[in-house]
Design an enzyme around this catalytic site. Structure first.
Site, PDB file in Angstrom:
ATOM      1  N   CYS A   1      89.075 -40.994  94.534  1.00  0.00           N
ATOM      2  CA  CYS A   1      87.628 -41.080  94.344  1.00  0.00           C
ATOM      3  C   CYS A   1      87.035 -39.727  94.717  1.00  0.00           C
ATOM      4  O   CYS A   1      87.767 -38.750  94.883  1.00  0.00           O
ATOM      5  CB  CYS A   1      87.006 -42.228  95.137  1.00  0.00           C
ATOM      6  SG  CYS A   1      87.002 -42.042  96.932  1.00  0.00           S
TER       7      CYS A   1
ATOM      8  N   ARG B   1      85.891 -45.582  98.359  1.00  0.00           N
ATOM      9  CA  ARG B   1      86.628 -46.425  97.418  1.00  0.00           C
ATOM     10  C   ARG B   1      88.134 -46.237  97.469  1.00  0.00           C
ATOM     11  O   ARG B   1      88.888 -47.219  97.483  1.00  0.00           O
ATOM     12  CB  ARG B   1      86.124 -46.175  95.989  1.00  0.00           C
ATOM     13  CG  ARG B   1      84.672 -46.576  95.800  1.00  0.00           C
ATOM     14  CD  ARG B   1      84.121 -46.096  94.498  1.00  0.00           C
ATOM     15  NE  ARG B   1      84.000 -44.632  94.529  1.00  0.00           N
ATOM     16  CZ  ARG B   1      83.720 -43.884  93.480  1.00  0.00           C
ATOM     17  NH1 ARG B   1      83.549 -44.444  92.293  1.00  0.00           N
ATOM     18  NH2 ARG B   1      83.609 -42.577  93.592  1.00  0.00           N
TER      19      ARG B   1
ATOM     20  N   ASP C   1      80.399 -45.977  92.984  1.00  0.00           N
ATOM     21  CA  ASP C   1      80.411 -45.326  94.285  1.00  0.00           C
ATOM     22  C   ASP C   1      79.382 -45.989  95.198  1.00  0.00           C
ATOM     23  O   ASP C   1      78.181 -45.945  94.929  1.00  0.00           O
ATOM     24  CB  ASP C   1      80.089 -43.841  94.127  1.00  0.00           C
ATOM     25  CG  ASP C   1      80.336 -43.052  95.404  1.00  0.00           C
ATOM     26  OD1 ASP C   1      80.550 -43.671  96.476  1.00  0.00           O
ATOM     27  OD2 ASP C   1      80.317 -41.816  95.336  1.00  0.00           O
TER      28      ASP C   1
END
Length: 173
Positions: free
Chosen positions: A19, A25, A136
């Protein structure tokens, strides 16, 4: 008839989750997949790691909201620290799974051409969601982190099915 494994120590599968910062994440993805792999008894055959594309948080622990969302579901992010994707990662990992299109573009721009085929959206393995990305959650509320765990739990099942098929199969001796 004896059944033997074909050199399993040389036939590991490796998965890298990526990420933006490697604080939200991808640490969740790593922890969820590690637990699924452990439950399947495949820990010795599958290497799992995570990384990010930006350096702002390198060396930091995962975001506290990621830790909370993961711990609530029984996943452990302890021991993880943010790191950047390196050029070596492209050769080292069999699968490089990204959380969103932005991260995919960033990796496609830095990956050697012969390794670009390894880069995929992790949500392509989801079985119960048609969403292409794991959004996100960094600037959002706790619920967004909880949803990231939901998404990854879904994707982890399909991913585990694929990885199992890639592992060495018993052969008759």
């Amino acid at each position: 008839m004896n059944i033997e494994m074909v050199e399993p120590s040389f036939m590991k599968t490796s998965v890298l989750f990526v990420c933006t910062d490697n604080t939200s994440r991808s640490p969740i993805a790593q922890a969820v997949f590690e637990k699924k792999v452990e439950q399947a008894g495949l820990t010795d055959l599958i290497q799992i790691d995570s990384a990010g594309t930006q350096s702002e948080y390198v060396g930091d622990k995962p975001n506290s909201r990621s830790q909370h969302a993961a711990a609530f579901r029984g996943y452990n992010l302890m021991g993880q620290t943010a790191r950047l994707v390196t050029q070596d990662d492209f050769a080292r990992f069999d699968m490089i799974l990204v959380m969103d299109w932005l991260t995919m573009r960033a990796l496609q721009n830095i990956a050697p051409e012969q390794y670009r085929h390894k880069i995929e959206l992790v949500m392509r393995y989801a079985q119960n969601s048609d969403d292409a990305e794991i959004p996100d959650p960094f600037y959002l509320e706790q619920e967004a982190f909880n949803q990231a765990v939901d998404y990854m739990e879904d994707a982890a099942l399909g991913l585990l099915d694929l990885v199992k098929r890639r592992l060495p199969q018993p052969v008759a001796a």
